[in-house]
Design a protein around this motif. Sequence first.
Motif, mmCIF file in Angstrom:
data_model
loop_
_atom_site.group_PDB
_atom_site.id
_atom_site.type_symbol
_atom_site.label_atom_id
_atom_site.label_comp_id
_atom_site.label_asym_id
_atom_site.label_seq_id
_atom_site.Cartn_x
_atom_site.Cartn_y
_atom_site.Cartn_z
ATOM 1 N N LYS A 131 59.905 80.540 68.545
ATOM 2 C CA LYS A 131 59.254 81.372 67.525
ATOM 3 C C LYS A 131 60.078 81.517 66.250
ATOM 4 N N SER A 132 61.244 80.876 66.218
ATOM 5 C CA SER A 132 62.092 80.971 65.030
ATOM 6 C C SER A 132 61.500 80.175 63.866
ATOM 7 N N LYS A 133 61.736 80.659 62.645
ATOM 8 C CA LYS A 133 61.266 79.934 61.460
ATOM 9 C C LYS A 133 62.010 78.613 61.310
ATOM 10 N N LYS A 134 63.312 78.637 61.631
ATOM 11 C CA LYS A 134 64.125 77.428 61.562
ATOM 12 C C LYS A 134 64.828 77.238 62.906
ATOM 13 N N PRO A 135 64.084 76.791 63.917
ATOM 14 C CA PRO A 135 64.662 76.679 65.259
ATOM 15 C C PRO A 135 65.841 75.711 65.315
ATOM 16 N N ILE A 136 66.879 76.114 66.043
ATOM 17 C CA ILE A 136 68.014 75.222 66.235
ATOM 18 C C ILE A 136 67.822 74.420 67.513
#
Length: 204
Positions: A131-136
């Motif tokens: 759900k992160s905007k910039k997933p790692i």
Amino acid sequence: MYIPKIYKNENQEEIRNFIHENGFAILVNLTSGKLWATHIPLLLEKDETGNEILTGHVAIENPQAKSFKDNKDVLVIFSGAHSYISSSWYDHENVPTWNYLAVHIYGNLKIINHEKAVASLKRLVDKYEEKSKKPIKVDDLSNKTMQQARGIVAFEILINSIEAVKKMSQNRDDKDYKNIITELEKTNDNQAIEVANEMKKCSR
């Protein structure tokens, strides 16, 4: 754990969804002669033979990690929504209580090698980065950063038994049941509102 029959949840699909949604668990075992608990995220998965397992890791400095070699029996506790239920919400005199959701899993723990540990880390990070905007991605981390993976003990837990409790005022009549939901929603407390939502989904 003690579960009155009316509150016992035996819906396997529901239990597995609950574990997925409430994956931050408590891992309990006997360490150096006393009960020990660690709060960690765990994944419900299947091993190469199709058996259900939980996967996770603890810090290598954690005394519990050293105990895994000698004491493989573990208890894992998953907790969900919970809230106080006032008996003033009933149409008759009674005692207050607590509504809650929980799952206990009993199993045998096996330490896994570094290669499997890194693969497990990747799946864990992917789940929570979704759900992160910039997933790692673990694969994008530098070798220097990934050296920290040498500081964990990763494991699989082969599941022996699952116990699930769903205490959501099933013992109340329709009038009290609906009133409990209404009163929970009035509290503006996130946990209480979550319990109200769970009660709405319950088949009685």
